[in-house]
Design an enzyme around this catalytic site. Sequence first.
Site, mmCIF file in Angstrom:
data_model
loop_
_atom_site.group_PDB
_atom_site.id
_atom_site.type_symbol
_atom_site.label_atom_id
_atom_site.label_comp_id
_atom_site.label_asym_id
_atom_site.label_seq_id
_atom_site.Cartn_x
_atom_site.Cartn_y
_atom_site.Cartn_z
ATOM 1 N N ASP A 76 0.835 -1.198 0.000
ATOM 2 C CA ASP A 76 0.000 0.000 0.000
ATOM 3 C C ASP A 76 0.867 1.245 0.000
ATOM 4 O O ASP A 76 1.942 1.263 0.596
ATOM 5 C CB ASP A 76 -0.919 0.006 1.230
ATOM 6 C CG ASP A 76 -0.135 0.087 2.528
ATOM 7 O OD1 ASP A 76 0.006 1.194 3.085
ATOM 8 O OD2 ASP A 76 0.376 -0.959 2.973
ATOM 9 N N SER A 77 0.419 2.275 -0.695
ATOM 10 C CA SER A 77 1.085 3.581 -0.720
ATOM 11 C C SER A 77 2.544 3.434 -1.145
ATOM 12 O O SER A 77 2.835 2.944 -2.229
ATOM 13 C CB SER A 77 0.948 4.248 0.649
ATOM 14 O OG SER A 77 1.295 5.609 0.598
ATOM 15 N N ALA A 78 3.497 3.819 -0.286
ATOM 16 C CA ALA A 78 4.908 3.658 -0.631
ATOM 17 C C ALA A 78 5.263 2.192 -0.844
ATOM 18 O O ALA A 78 6.112 1.855 -1.677
ATOM 19 C CB ALA A 78 5.784 4.255 0.465
ATOM 20 N N VAL A 100 -2.169 -1.119 -3.778
ATOM 21 C CA VAL A 100 -3.256 -0.421 -3.101
ATOM 22 C C VAL A 100 -2.839 1.023 -2.847
ATOM 23 O O VAL A 100 -1.866 1.279 -2.128
ATOM 24 C CB VAL A 100 -3.624 -1.120 -1.779
ATOM 25 C CG1 VAL A 100 -4.753 -0.369 -1.074
ATOM 26 C CG2 VAL A 100 -4.026 -2.566 -2.041
ATOM 27 N N HIS A 108 -7.031 7.904 1.344
ATOM 28 C CA HIS A 108 -5.803 7.120 1.312
ATOM 29 C C HIS A 108 -5.741 6.129 2.483
ATOM 30 O O HIS A 108 -6.007 6.492 3.631
ATOM 31 C CB HIS A 108 -4.621 8.078 1.349
ATOM 32 C CG HIS A 108 -3.317 7.479 0.946
ATOM 33 N ND1 HIS A 108 -3.083 6.961 -0.304
ATOM 34 C CD2 HIS A 108 -2.158 7.310 1.636
ATOM 35 C CE1 HIS A 108 -1.840 6.524 -0.374
ATOM 36 N NE2 HIS A 108 -1.264 6.715 0.796
#
Length: 374
Positions: A219-221, A249, A347
Site C-alpha cells: 500500500d502507498s509507498a 493499493v 488514502h
Amino acid sequence: MASCVLTMSLWPKPKNPTCTGNLKLNLPSSLFTHLSLPHRKSCNIRLYSSSSTSMDASVSNEVAKDFSPFLKIYKDGRVERLSGTDIVPTSLDAQTGVASKDAVISPDTGVSARLYIPKTKITTNPTKLPLLVYFHGGGFCMGSPFCAYYHSYVTSLVAETNAVAVSVDYRKAPENPLPLGFDDSWAALNWVQSHFEGQGPEEWLNSYADFERVFFAGDSAGANIAHHMALRLGHEGLVGVKLKGIALVHPYFWGSEPIEGETHVVENRAKAEGIWRFACPSTIGADDPLINPGKDLKLAKLGADRVLVCVAEQDVLRQRGWYYSELLKKSEWGGAVEVVETKEEDHVFHLNNPTGENAVALLKKVASFINQDI
C-alpha cells in the site's frame, strides 16, 4: 522553506536494528503534512542528537516542528515517531487460525520479515499455497510489519487468501534514505527465493510456499516498492520464482506535471512531492523513474502476468493509479491490468477502519485477485 538541521542516532536500540551511526538532515517544515498513515496508539521511537552524553541528561520538551500524528521534532534535536512503532508479538491468531513468526533476513543490515501461514488449514490440507510478499506503506519512513495495523491486515489477508505471506521490514528514511529501501526489498526477495528448492532457512517457506504462484502487494509507498520489485524481477529474474501478479493499493506515484483530473494547486503538489524528496534526497525530483513510472523506459519489462491497482475516490493519489494502468496498457508489457476504485474513501482507509464495509470489500478483492487461477 524553513528547515532544521539534525544530527541523529537511534535509541533505544531495536531488536533488529535498521541503522547505525549518525546522520545530518535538513527537514523542510511542510514535508509531512500529506503523509498518510493509520492513527494508532503506539510506543515511540526517539532519535537523540549525537551530542547527548547520557540518556539521563536533561532534554528539552519544546517542540520545534509538529507533524502530528506522524512526527515531532524537538528543539534539542530529538525526533519522535508517533505512529507505526508499536510491536505486536507473533502468535497463533485464535480468530483466523493464522500463525506468525519473525525472521532475520540480513544480520548486517537488520532487514527482517514477519512470516504468516494459515496453520489450521495447512494441518488438514498439506498442498502448497500461493506465496504473497507484502511491502508496507508509510512514506518510506514509517510503519513496519510488526505494528498493530499491518500485522492485523496481513493476518486477515492470509486468512482470506489461504496463502503463505512474507511481510518485509525494509530500512526506513530518513536514517536510511532511498534507494536503500528498494535494495533491502530486493535482498528480501532473494532471501525468499533461496527457499524454492526446499533448502532455505525457514521451514514454513520450504514446506508450504508454491514458488510457481508468487504475488507482490503493498500500500502507498509499499505499492511503489512492489511495482519496482516486479520491474527488477522482469529484468534480472529470480530462479524458480514465477510472479503471477502484483496488487498495488493506493500506490504512491507522482510527477512534476499534473495529469488529467489531478490537482494543479502548487502548494498541494509540493507537499506530495516533498515526501519523496525527504525520503530520497539524491533524487532528480518528481520525474525520477522511481516515483514517476511515466518516465521509466523499462516499464514494459514488468515481470508480472497480472496487475491489480486499487484507488480511493478522495485520495490525492487517485489519478496516478489510473494513469499507471494506462501506461501499462500502452506499453509492450502484454499483461492484464485492472483498476478498482472505492467511492467516498481516502488514502489507506482500509487500515484506518479495517472492519468497515469498504475495507472488507477491498480485502476480498485483493484475495480474489491472488486466488484467480486456483
